[in-house]
Design a protein around this motif. Structure first.
Motif, PDB file in Angstrom:
ATOM      1  N   TRP A 126       0.834  -1.189   0.000  1.00 54.76           N
ATOM      2  CA  TRP A 126       0.000   0.000   0.000  1.00 54.76           C
ATOM      3  C   TRP A 126       0.867   1.236   0.000  1.00 54.76           C
ATOM      4  N   SER A 127       0.407   2.279  -0.709  1.00 50.07           N
ATOM      5  CA  SER A 127       1.031   3.582  -0.585  1.00 50.07           C
ATOM      6  C   SER A 127      -0.109   4.568  -0.399  1.00 50.07           C
ATOM      7  N   PHE A 128       0.267   5.707   0.170  1.00 55.53           N
ATOM      8  CA  PHE A 128      -0.768   6.697   0.443  1.00 55.53           C
ATOM      9  C   PHE A 128      -0.255   8.060   0.010  1.00 55.53           C
ATOM     10  N   ARG A 129      -1.182   8.950  -0.271  1.00 60.52           N
ATOM     11  CA  ARG A 129      -0.769  10.308  -0.624  1.00 60.52           C
ATOM     12  C   ARG A 129      -1.727  11.264   0.069  1.00 60.52           C
ATOM     13  N   LEU A 130      -1.132  12.227   0.770  1.00 57.46           N
ATOM     14  CA  LEU A 130      -1.935  13.225   1.473  1.00 57.46           C
ATOM     15  C   LEU A 130      -1.713  14.569   0.791  1.00 57.46           C
ATOM     16  N   PRO A 131      -2.701  15.428   0.808  1.00 54.34           N
ATOM     17  CA  PRO A 131      -2.639  16.615  -0.038  1.00 54.34           C
ATOM     18  C   PRO A 131      -1.712  17.718   0.451  1.00 54.34           C
ATOM     19  N   GLY A 132      -1.241  17.704   1.678  1.00 55.74           N
ATOM     20  CA  GLY A 132      -0.381  18.794   2.125  1.00 55.74           C
ATOM     21  C   GLY A 132      -1.195  20.052   2.406  1.00 55.74           C
ATOM     22  N   PRO A 133      -0.493  21.168   2.664  1.00 59.38           N
ATOM     23  CA  PRO A 133      -1.185  22.385   3.107  1.00 59.38           C
ATOM     24  C   PRO A 133      -2.249  22.884   2.135  1.00 59.38           C
ATOM     25  N   ASP A 134      -2.054  22.730   0.826  1.00 60.07           N
ATOM     26  CA  ASP A 134      -3.053  23.291  -0.097  1.00 60.07           C
ATOM     27  C   ASP A 134      -4.356  22.490  -0.099  1.00 60.07           C
ATOM     28  N   GLY A 135      -4.343  21.349   0.536  1.00 58.23           N
ATOM     29  CA  GLY A 135      -5.577  20.567   0.631  1.00 58.23           C
ATOM     30  C   GLY A 135      -5.989  19.911  -0.677  1.00 58.23           C
ATOM     31  N   LYS A 136      -5.131  19.948  -1.695  1.00 60.37           N
ATOM     32  CA  LYS A 136      -5.516  19.371  -2.990  1.00 60.37           C
ATOM     33  C   LYS A 136      -4.456  18.387  -3.469  1.00 60.37           C
ATOM     34  N   LEU A 137      -4.933  17.319  -4.119  1.00 59.66           N
ATOM     35  CA  LEU A 137      -4.017  16.336  -4.679  1.00 59.66           C
ATOM     36  C   LEU A 137      -3.737  16.691  -6.136  1.00 59.66           C
ATOM     37  N   ALA A 138      -2.512  16.455  -6.556  1.00 56.43           N
ATOM     38  CA  ALA A 138      -2.173  16.674  -7.962  1.00 56.43           C
ATOM     39  C   ALA A 138      -2.732  15.543  -8.803  1.00 56.43           C
ATOM     40  N   THR A 139      -2.861  15.778 -10.098  1.00 53.93           N
ATOM     41  CA  THR A 139      -3.331  14.720 -10.999  1.00 53.93           C
ATOM     42  C   THR A 139      -2.253  13.658 -11.131  1.00 53.93           C
ATOM     43  N   SER A 140      -2.645  12.519 -11.669  1.00 54.20           N
ATOM     44  CA  SER A 140      -1.675  11.426 -11.765  1.00 54.20           C
ATOM     45  C   SER A 140      -2.032  10.559 -12.953  1.00 54.20           C
ATOM     46  N   PRO A 234      -2.458 -12.238   0.575  1.00 53.45           N
ATOM     47  CA  PRO A 234      -2.615 -12.160   2.028  1.00 53.45           C
ATOM     48  C   PRO A 234      -1.512 -11.358   2.710  1.00 53.45           C
ATOM     49  N   GLN A 235      -0.392 -11.177   2.008  1.00 57.44           N
ATOM     50  CA  GLN A 235       0.703 -10.430   2.645  1.00 57.44           C
ATOM     51  C   GLN A 235       0.599  -8.931   2.392  1.00 57.44           C
ATOM     52  N   MET A 236      -0.416  -8.533   1.663  1.00 55.32           N
ATOM     53  CA  MET A 236      -0.527  -7.111   1.333  1.00 55.32           C
ATOM     54  C   MET A 236      -1.184  -6.394   2.507  1.00 55.32           C
ATOM     55  N   ARG A 237      -0.352  -5.940   3.436  1.00 60.75           N
ATOM     56  CA  ARG A 237      -0.888  -5.363   4.665  1.00 60.75           C
ATOM     57  C   ARG A 237      -0.419  -3.926   4.827  1.00 60.75           C
ATOM     58  N   GLY A 238      -1.158  -3.196   5.602  1.00 60.88           N
ATOM     59  CA  GLY A 238      -0.764  -1.842   5.968  1.00 60.88           C
ATOM     60  C   GLY A 238      -1.351  -1.535   7.323  1.00 60.88           C
ATOM     61  N   LYS A 239      -1.127  -0.324   7.782  1.00 65.70           N
ATOM     62  CA  LYS A 239      -1.708   0.073   9.064  1.00 65.70           C
ATOM     63  C   LYS A 239      -2.427   1.393   8.883  1.00 65.70           C
ATOM     64  N   LEU A 240      -3.554   1.491   9.533  1.00 64.55           N
ATOM     65  CA  LEU A 240      -4.266   2.758   9.586  1.00 64.55           C
ATOM     66  C   LEU A 240      -4.235   3.220  11.034  1.00 64.55           C
ATOM     67  N   VAL A 241      -3.676   4.418  11.251  1.00 69.27           N
ATOM     68  CA  VAL A 241      -3.598   4.930  12.613  1.00 69.27           C
ATOM     69  C   VAL A 241      -4.500   6.147  12.697  1.00 69.27           C
ATOM     70  N   ILE A 242      -5.479   6.068  13.562  1.00 69.53           N
ATOM     71  CA  ILE A 242      -6.368   7.212  13.735  1.00 69.53           C
ATOM     72  C   ILE A 242      -5.969   7.914  15.021  1.00 69.53           C
ATOM     73  N   GLN A 243      -5.715   9.245  14.882  1.00 64.69           N
ATOM     74  CA  GLN A 243      -5.149   9.994  16.010  1.00 64.69           C
ATOM     75  C   GLN A 243      -5.974  11.231  16.287  1.00 64.69           C
ATOM     76  N   GLU A 244      -5.726  11.807  17.475  1.00 60.67           N
ATOM     77  CA  GLU A 244      -6.276  13.122  17.767  1.00 60.67           C
ATOM     78  C   GLU A 244      -5.614  14.120  16.826  1.00 60.67           C
ATOM     79  N   GLN A 245      -6.299  15.212  16.586  1.00 60.63           N
ATOM     80  CA  GLN A 245      -5.858  16.190  15.613  1.00 60.63           C
ATOM     81  C   GLN A 245      -4.394  16.625  15.824  1.00 60.63           C
ATOM     82  N   LYS A 246      -3.994  16.907  17.085  1.00 59.25           N
ATOM     83  CA  LYS A 246      -2.648  17.468  17.269  1.00 59.25           C
ATOM     84  C   LYS A 246      -1.564  16.412  17.046  1.00 59.25           C
ATOM     85  N   ASP A 247      -1.842  15.166  17.438  1.00 55.86           N
ATOM     86  CA  ASP A 247      -0.883  14.090  17.161  1.00 55.86           C
ATOM     87  C   ASP A 247      -0.733  13.905  15.662  1.00 55.86           C
TER      88      ASP A 247
END
Lengths: 269, 593, 234
Positions: A126-140, A234-247
């Motif tokens: 798995w890979s992930f992409r977060l939009p950064g400060p502008d809040g928008k993802l680039a095209t791909s 079956p080996q395709m694993r990842g982790k999702l960590v849900i945190q408080e906003q400041k963490d």
């Protein structure tokens, strides 16, 4: 006699199993409580029908078992009874379908304040992409994928400058913020699946699908692939960590600096 | 093989031919090998299908061993595991269930039940079997091909089905699988035309459609559906073969496989899924409808009561058959297709539950005020109702679009479809074999062995698949070679998996009792006479048992009544064969009759 | 999936019409005796092979309808580049039509009992069909020559697959036709040939019809036609 008894045991045993067995869904960690409720409604209705049918059968097997001199009752059909049963069934079906369709509309309607993120599958990570400060993802585009650009991001798109790419690692998300996950795949079908979120959707190469959800519980959850994607499935694993906003914010900043550090030496096109 | 006027179109319906004129098998080879008698072809189909079923059973053992005791059996690595599940699924669905219900029961029962001497095109019928056998051989050959059989899952979804990350994807496996399916479809089309046209054109005098037993209705409707649905699989297979062999991009978008871009672009994996399920969903009913029909006749005969609401049963069959062509995308709720399709397909899917429920009601209402003989076939029929209702009801979870989201691709789905289209139809197959074996061989199957077989199979299968739903509800995904290291899976789930495996091994092994019974009773079974169950339908009224070629001796029967005159008030016995003239009925039953 | 659903709805309508004449609402338990429920004795019941052929045509029809569905779904994706239709296709279409007409003539000749016309009609149909098939091969060669190879683009993939499968169906028909021609030369009794020639003619007309549909799709006319319909409707 024995047959009727065993049928009763099958019906009651199933109900008891349902009530006492330790195997039940994982505690929910998203806003999709509605889905759980729909499942509960469906369990009640279908469970009642199952028990009624099997117990009625058991009764018939006991009461109308062959005995000397007995003759079956002759009655080709009973239109009234059949129509009544049809109508009752129709009502039961509607009682399950209607809430289901309402929840489905909710499921596919993304709220306006949802943040776009990207979840990217490839054999077998798995890979992930977060939009950064502008809040928008680039095209791909899959055709742009290369060793320095594993997600095929369009570097000519100004929005790409601050996109944060997390390869093969953990996805962190803040609690309470709706998220629209855009799902892409580089090679074959994958399916982003976190049992606690309830929502899941296939990722199809050549197109972008989506799901949305709002995390409601902090914690670390397994990310699994739910669509057969080859021997490594079956080996395709990842982790999702849900945190408080400041963490989350702290984590995001760490990622951004790491990301720039990694990107810096590569020539800018 | 000599006297039937064949050649282009010159076929004469066997009902119009005298016994003498019908082909005479001159030798052992033309009688038992290249046979044109539908009954022999039926047995050939059934034996091949049951053998494939045994292979598929062993495959299921192997995968259960891995799931129950992960890592203990080193030879079942991920590669082998995916090959096993794929071959198990495809074999069971297509090569066992479809072939057995239509090729086996269809061939044996249609001509006998509608009062024909044979299928209308015996030569084509023979070809159909040999083409089927070829398809099976090609499929089995993939076990011995370099790279082994395909491990793409029975759904064969591209792109992975033809890429190197999947066993057999870049080797022979997938090619042989697709070729075998195409051969199967060609063979089936030959057979299917026969079944349909025989029902349409070769019924005995007086056999109107509404006098046909529901078995014939079920097989007839299913054959029609199969004729129209299998082309979708054929089309998908052709296109995938082109993608695999010639490098076209029907289903292949731009792909970067393990960092290497492939020379493909623009194709749509979803297109294949639409084609596959356009075949795949009707396929479920192609298996279910013959089972519905057969079980109706088993229940009616052994409860000594007419099937309750015959007309409704026929209408429901037809409604299910028609509706099953507009529900296919309920297999694709989480496929990434246009999400608005969900509304339409959830609605059609839940509507199809209504005619299905009507059938269940009518089965149990047939038991009501009946005179139930708990013979082995009846036991299997009752068990069918339990498992079918269970599996059908869990179908309401999966058909209801949003409920499907958390459950799709989990063990819940596996449990659901095994219950509804694995266990339930197979119980009918067993019941039907116990029921018609006396007609095929002239001897009864052993009752004690039958009861042992029944109880272990029914309760065992229920113990395997009922708890499995809860593993899926918990979130355990399907098609996982190993479910280690999942934080949400408690140790007890592994224990349950081990339990399921042990039960599965036991239930599988008990099937040997059935196989033994089949062969043992051939010589040692109690002679059955022509009509041991005192049934009304025509196949029990043949002058000889087992019926010889041509079925009816000198004269084809004339039909005087419907198939369900059981316990008619005023009649001197509790059944009136369909070919018995006269109006033995004094009172026509209750007013709403 | 519109075209296959349209095709199946058509079949469903035919099926419903046929079923509506079969007394599905009758109460069979009230009818006793054979004659009560027998249709009036038909002098010439439809031969089983004719029924079988029509059902086979339904199967082949759904096969091509599915391909056309796939075609129209694949066509909407951005990498589609239309293939120029080789001019020889028009000549081929003429040949196939000629073949169909010749068979129709043979069929009429069989009804009139004229053996010579029948024989030559069959042969002419066979020759014209072979001309069609060779013409299709030439079309393939031309396209390949112009660079529209298989796997060059989905449009050309579909061109080869659709024409190829249509050709295979015609080839199957030719085997049947060959058998009929052989029979026509062995016997002088036109009566025994009526049914096989009839079946051939039906199959040929059907394949001509399928070819015209396929052609209209390959040339893009079908797409334009649908667009016009859409504009009228909206």
């Amino acid at each position: 006699m024995a047959v009727a008894l065993i049928l009763v045991l099958v019906a009651l045993g199933s109900v008891i199993f349902h009530l006492v067995s330790p195997w039940w869904w994982t505690p929910i960690a998203s806003n999709w409580q509605y889905i759980d409720n729909t499942i509960i409604i469906t369990f009640w209705i279908t469970g009642a029908v199952f028990v009624a049918v099997v117990l009625f059968m058991a009764y018939c097997v006991y009461r109308f078992r062959h005995q000397a001199g007995q003759q079956a009752h002759y009655e080709p059909e009973n239109k009234r009874l059949e129509w009544w049963l049809t109508i009752v069934t129709g009502v039961g079906v509607a009682a399950m379908l209607t809430p289901g369709l309402f929840v489905w509309r909710e499921f596919i309607t993304v709220p306006d304040d949802a943040t776009d993120i990207e979840i990217f599958g490839q054999q077998w990570q798995w890979s992930f992409r977060l939009p950064g400060p502008d809040g928008k993802l680039a095209t791909s585009d899959a055709r742009l994928i290369s060793p320095d650009n594993p997600l095929g991001i369009n570097k000519d798109d100004p929005k790409s400058k601050d996109d944060v790419v997390i390869e093969g690692g953990e996805l962190h998300l803040p609690i309470g913020k709706p998220v629209k996950a855009l799902l892409r795949s580089a090679d074959v079908l994958h399916d982003f699946y976190v049992p606690e979120l309830r929502a899941k959707m296939d990722m199809v190469p050549g197109q972008v699908s989506y799901i949305w959800f709002t995390p409601t519980r902090t914690g670390t959850f397994d990310v699994l692939c739910a669509e057969l994607c080859g021997v490594g499935h079956p080996q395709m694993r990842g982790k999702l960590v849900i945190q408080e906003q400041k963490d989350y914010q702290a984590w995001l900043e760490r990622q951004t600096s790491q990301g720039f550090a990694r990107l810096a030496p590569s020539p800018v096109e | 093989m000599v006297d039937v006027p064949l050649g282009p179109g010159g076929v004469v319906a066997p009902t119009d031919i005298d016994d003498v004129e019908l082909y005479h098998p001159h030798s052992w080879v033309t009688k038992y090998v290249f046979a044109q008698d539908a009954k022999v072809i039926a047995i050939q189909y059934a034996l091949v299908a049951l053998s494939v079923g045994l292979i598929a059973l062993v495959l299921s053992w192997l995968m259960r061993l891995q799931l129950g005791f992960p890592g203990v059996f080193a030879f079942i690595d991920a590669n082998a595991y995916y090959q096993f599940i794929t071959m198990h699924g495809m074999m069971m669905v297509v090569y066992v269930l479809t072939a057995l219900f239509l090729g086996g029961f269809g061939n044996y029962l249609i001509p006998l039940m509608v009062g024909a001497r044979d299928m209308v095109f015996p030569y084509v019928n023979m070809l159909s079997f040999w083409v089927y056998l070829l398809a099976v051989l090609v499929l089995v050959a993939s076990f011995f091909a370099p790279g082994g059989p395909t491990g793409a899952g029975w759904t064969l979804y591209p792109p992975q089905a033809i890429l190197s990350g999947t066993p057999g994807g870049q080797e022979w496996g997938i090619i042989l699988m697709l070729a075998s399916l195409m051969i199967f479809i060609i063979g089936f089309t030959m057979g299917g035309l026969n079944y349909v046209v025989t029902v349409l054109q070769a019924r005995a005098r007086g056999m109107t459609l509404m006098r046909m037993p529901l078995t014939v209705w079920g097989i007839f409707t299913a054959s029609f559906m199969a004729l129209l649905a299998f082309p979708a699989l054929f089309v998908g297979a052709v296109m995938m073969l082109f993608d695999r062999i010639f490098g076209t991009s029907f289903f292949m978008p731009a792909i970067v496989e393990m960092g290497q871009p492939l020379d493909r672009s623009g194709g749509s994996p979803l297109l294949f899924q639409h084609l596959f399920w356009f075949f795949g969903h009707p396929e479920v009913y192609i298996v279910a409808l013959p089972a519905f029909g057969i079980v109706s006749d088993l229940i009616s005969t052994h409860a000594r009561r007419n099937i309750f609401g015959y007309r409704m049963m026929v209408w429901a069959l037809l409604a299910i058959g028609a509706l099953s062509f507009v529900v296919w995308a309920h297999h694709m709720y989480v496929s990434g297709m246009n999400p608005y399709f969900g509304f339409f397909f959830a609605t059609t899917t839940l509507i199809i539950a209504i005619p299905t429920a009507i059938k269940v009601y009518n089965w149990i209402l047939t038991l009501w005020r009946g005179n139930i003989h708990l013979n082995v076939p009846m036991l299997f029929a009752l068990a069918f109702i339990v498992t079918f209702v269970n599996g059908g009801l869990t179908g309401l979870f999966l058909g209801n679009v949003v409920v499907d989201v958390p459950l799709s691709d989990t063990m819940f789905v596996v449990a659901h479809f095994h219950m509804v289209m694995g266990v339930a139809p197979i119980l009918v197959i067993f019941g039907a074999i116990y029921h018609w074996y006396p007609k095929v061989t002239g001897r009864m199957l052993n009752d004690t062995l039958g009861k042992i077989h029944f109880w272990v199979t029914f309760l065992g299968a229920y113990l395997i698949f009922f708890p499995m739903h809860y593993l899926g509800l918990m979130g355990i995904p399907r098609r996982y070679h190993d479910i280690a290291d999942m934080s949400f899976v408690p140790q007890s789930a592994h224990t349950l998996n081990a339990f399921i495996t042990i039960v599965a091994l036991f239930v599988g092994a008990i099937q040997m009792i059935f196989v033994f019974n089949l062969f043992w009773s051939l010589r040692h079974g109690r002679p059955s006479g022509g009509n041991p169950w005192r049934a009304t339908t025509l196949e029990w009224q043949t002058p000889e048992t087992p019926p010889p070629h041509g079925n009816w001796g000198k004269e084809v029967p004339v039909v005087y009544r419907w198939a369900y005159d059981y316990s008619v008030p005023g009649a001197d016995q509790d059944f009136l064969p369909q070919n018995q003239p006269g109006t033995a009925r004094t009172a026509a039953g209750p007013a709403h009759g | 999936m519109a075209s296959i659903l349209l095709f199946l709805s058509l079949l469903a309508l035919i099926g419903a019409w046929w079923l509506s004449r079969q007394g599905l609402a009758s109460k069979p338990w009230l009818e006793q005796g054979a004659t009560a429920a027998l249709p009036p004795a038909d002098d010439t019941p439809t031969p089983a092979s004719k029924v079988a052929l029509w059902i086979l045509l339904a199967v082949i029809g759904s096969f091509f309808a599915l391909f056309i569905s796939a075609y129209s779904m694949r066509m909407q994706l951005p990498d589609w580049r239309a293939v120029p239709v080789p001019t020889i296709l028009w000549l081929n279409t003429g040949m196939l039509a000629l073949s169909s007409v010749a068979l129709h003539g043979a069929r009429n000749a069989a009804r009139r009992g004229e053996m010579t016309d029948l024989r030559w009609g069959l042969v002419a149909a066979g020759v014209a069909a072979l001309a069609f098939l060779s013409g299709q091969l030439v079309a393939w060669q031309q396209l390949t020559g112009e660079g529209y190879r298989l796997a060059a683009n989905p449009a050309s993939d579909f061109f080869y697959v659709l024409t190829g499968l249509h050709g295979l169906h015609l080839l199957g028909g030719l085997v049947w036709l060959g058998g009929t021609i052989q029979k026509a030369w062995r016997t002088s009794d036109t009566g025994s040939l009526r049914l096989p020639v009839d079946l051939c003619a039906t199959y040929w007309h059907f394949l001509l019809f399928v070819w015209l549909i396929v052609l209209s799709i390959l040339t893009g006319w079908a797409g334009e036609f649908i667009d016009i319909c859409r504009q009228i409707l909206t």
